[in-house]
Design a protein around this motif. Sequence first.
Motif, short mmCIF file in Angstrom:
data_model
loop_
_atom_site.label_atom_id
_atom_site.label_comp_id
_atom_site.label_asym_id
_atom_site.label_seq_id
_atom_site.Cartn_x
_atom_site.Cartn_y
_atom_site.Cartn_z
N TRP A 216 0.82 -1.22 0.00
CA TRP A 216 0.00 0.00 0.00
C TRP A 216 0.85 1.27 0.00
CZ3 TRP A 216 1.20 2.75 4.31
CH2 TRP A 216 1.57 2.05 5.47
N ARG A 219 1.39 2.65 -3.69
CA ARG A 219 0.32 3.47 -4.26
C ARG A 219 0.37 4.88 -3.69
NH1 ARG A 219 -4.80 4.07 -2.26
NH2 ARG A 219 -4.56 2.20 -0.99
N HIS A 223 0.94 8.36 -5.83
CA HIS A 223 -0.02 9.47 -5.76
C HIS A 223 0.69 10.75 -5.32
CE1 HIS A 223 -3.95 11.31 -5.41
NE2 HIS A 223 -3.61 11.77 -4.21
N ASN A 264 -0.49 -4.78 -8.16
CA ASN A 264 -1.91 -4.48 -7.94
C ASN A 264 -2.11 -3.08 -7.38
OD1 ASN A 264 -2.88 -6.91 -8.90
ND2 ASN A 264 -2.92 -7.90 -6.90
N GLU A 265 -1.24 -2.66 -6.48
CA GLU A 265 -1.35 -1.31 -5.93
C GLU A 265 -1.05 -0.26 -6.99
OE1 GLU A 265 -2.42 -0.26 -2.92
OE2 GLU A 265 -2.96 -2.33 -2.54
N LEU A 267 -1.65 -0.57 -10.14
CA LEU A 267 -2.80 -0.52 -11.05
C LEU A 267 -3.97 0.26 -10.46
CD1 LEU A 267 -2.75 -4.19 -12.39
CD2 LEU A 267 -2.08 -2.12 -13.61
N LYS A 268 -4.00 0.41 -9.16
CA LYS A 268 -5.08 1.18 -8.52
C LYS A 268 -4.91 2.67 -8.72
CE LYS A 268 -5.87 -2.11 -4.72
NZ LYS A 268 -5.78 -2.29 -3.25
N GLU A 269 -3.68 3.13 -8.93
CA GLU A 269 -3.41 4.57 -8.95
C GLU A 269 -4.14 5.30 -10.07
OE1 GLU A 269 -2.35 8.24 -7.93
OE2 GLU A 269 -2.31 6.42 -6.75
N LEU A 271 -7.01 4.70 -11.13
CA LEU A 271 -8.38 4.85 -10.64
C LEU A 271 -8.49 6.06 -9.72
CD1 LEU A 271 -9.34 1.13 -9.89
CD2 LEU A 271 -9.95 2.50 -11.88
N LEU A 272 -7.43 6.27 -8.93
CA LEU A 272 -7.44 7.43 -8.04
C LEU A 272 -7.45 8.72 -8.86
CD1 LEU A 272 -4.91 6.40 -5.25
CD2 LEU A 272 -7.39 6.48 -5.09
#
Length: 306
Positions: A216, A219, A223, A264-265, A267-269, A271-272
């Motif tokens: 985590w 990510r 950001h 995976n973390e 790939l979330k960015e 979306l943020l």
Amino acid sequence: MVSYFGDYADLCFEAFGDRVKHWITFSDPRTMAEKGYETGRHAPGLQLHGTGLYRAAHHIIKAHAQAWHSYNSTWRSKQRGLVGISLNCDWGEPVDINSPKDIEAAERYLQFCLGWFANPIYAGDYPQVMKDRIGKKSAEQGLDMSRLPVFSLQEKGYIKGTSDFLGLGHFTTRYITERNYPSRQGPSYQNDRDLVELVDPNWPDLGSKWLYSVPWGFRRLLHFAQTQYGNPPIYVTENGASQILHCTQLCDEWRIQYLKGYINEMLKEPLLSHMQMVTEIVVPTVCTLCVLISAVLLMLLVWSQS
């Protein structure tokens, strides 16, 4: 050394630029400066506490800028490549998210790590917290000027904007809390930061003393870099896990889990970013339209009754 590095970069551009389209001027310059000129663990093995690493970094940043300008003015139109720098940094999380001092210490950790090099390249100067802290401690130590070198106005303009992308190396996370180191202890990078790095004993230990799997944090660092430096193109240039023990077969399940978690973390960015765009653009727009529609309906109602 800045001009020598510029000559070397020009030679590389001339010899390989027809094939190389992505150039990294320096990889992890913070470690180069700290371990080469503060702790002495890497070449050239000097221990110039609280001075050498800042001077070395100062020249590295100027050398990077010269290489970028050389490519931009001479080679870019012919070779169509990109030039950036690769900066390594762990994520710093406040020990107590409700403590202003811990929050400030975590921010200071990131500025002394990533901002040290990224801020001059994207904003033209060192982070303000570095200038304030090192300047204050230098004065308390009886020095006439700060141990942190100063860029001239011309140098600030020359350095700012010298990156087509940001290379980002990341491996792990630290919890950060405030700790004041008296200036009388003498100059050092650690004392200048006034903080302590901690780890959670529950984090997976990957064999190396410094490396823990904390996906985590990746990510959050991505950001931070996006928002701090104007959403530049980011290439993840370093990431991975060391080997826990010697084995003769493919026994790397821990590495699979580490890479899976960090990817995976990452790939979330995006979306943020989309969520931020929705929050900053779509929501205010919808609210404004609702107000306008309500006003029109109210006017129609008043007009019909009159």
